[in-house]
Scaffold this motif. Sequence first.
Motif, PDB file in Angstrom:
ATOM      1  N   UNK A   3       0.840  -1.193   0.000  1.00  0.00           N
ATOM      2  CA  UNK A   3       0.000   0.000   0.000  1.00  0.00           C
ATOM      3  C   UNK A   3       0.879   1.248   0.000  1.00  0.00           C
ATOM      4  N   UNK A   4       0.594   2.178  -0.896  1.00  0.00           N
ATOM      5  CA  UNK A   4       1.285   3.477  -0.922  1.00  0.00           C
ATOM      6  C   UNK A   4       2.808   3.312  -0.894  1.00  0.00           C
ATOM      7  N   UNK A   5       3.308   2.420  -1.729  1.00  0.00           N
ATOM      8  CA  UNK A   5       4.739   2.107  -1.664  1.00  0.00           C
ATOM      9  C   UNK A   5       5.354   2.030  -3.059  1.00  0.00           C
ATOM     10  N   UNK A   6       6.680   2.106  -3.088  1.00  0.00           N
ATOM     11  CA  UNK A   6       7.451   2.012  -4.321  1.00  0.00           C
ATOM     12  C   UNK A   6       8.389   0.828  -4.184  1.00  0.00           C
ATOM     13  N   UNK A   7       8.281  -0.115  -5.116  1.00  0.00           N
ATOM     14  CA  UNK A   7       9.124  -1.310  -5.100  1.00  0.00           C
ATOM     15  C   UNK A   7      10.070  -1.234  -6.299  1.00  0.00           C
TER      16      UNK A   7
END
Length: 338
Positions: free
Chosen positions: A299-303
Amino acid sequence: ARYGITPRVHFKYQPRYLTVGNADSVRVCMDYYDINEHALIAQGDNIFFFNMQDIINYHMNKGALMTIVLKPVENVEGFGVAKLKGDNRIEYFVEKPKKEEAPSNLANTGIYVISPEIRKIFQSDDINKFISMGKMDFGKDIIPYLINKGYPVYGYMTNDIWFDIGTPDRYLDAMLVLLRTLDEDYLNAKRINKDVRLFVQGTSLDSIKRIKIIERMYNEGKIKVEGSVLIGRHGQIGEGLYVEDSAIDNFSIIGKNIRVVKSSLMDRVLIGDNVAIENSIIGRHVEIKSSESKPVRIINSIIGDDVIIEEGSEIVNSKIYPHKIINTFSRIYDSVIT
């Protein structure tokens, strides 16, 4: 030839010289390729739909040394901002001011037209001092210098489509607007159903076969779509997918019972079963090992690219740098993993 551009466009690259800013890269390229005509400059993190000929004509009619394309924005933070005179000559320019210190709401789009006379300025003692100090950024250094020296620098105002995608949030904002507004020709994709904005790309025999599979799955209710969705070439989609206002890029393999909301999944991702992804960017070649008993939530993240996320993990409000392995049942909140 593929895009019908005439005359044909030839791409040349910056020679392998050490440069100290984007303006220095322009200086090096103009010297190396001996460019003695008007040049159009566009930053690489821009997406825009402008009539470039209108901008060039405006520049030449003004007799400008430099023309900066400006767009009104609600939030000026993070942008260069210009104050104009009555004839649109730029009176004042400040790079990334605080909101309360901004001279206007006119943001620098990072798109410029420059006249060949700038080469002489690039060879001046002042600019050589800038180079020695490592200060050759257009916004921070060169544009304020040209204005302060009295050179004719003009603003060209536009309300056309433009996005600065230099941050993850802006990238997702741009993606959402484009998905919701562009038609299948611009997306280079087939619209599956006239009543839903589900687009699938691909023209090869294999792609056409996969498009038909996705179309059948949608018609049978095995895929649920809300908003606007783009699926790239050669994708493999599992049953039970719920996807809303998102893009799933080429060669991706999506497992069963996946939820993707307002997110970008880049090419060649491998997503296991029962994954929930919301408001996130999943980089290229990411593998998410998830199952019904050990689901993964992002959620609401950058991978970043080439990350492996093991089963049962939860990642919220975080950034994971490329090539990392996230262990089983990890709980990562409000963190940056480098």
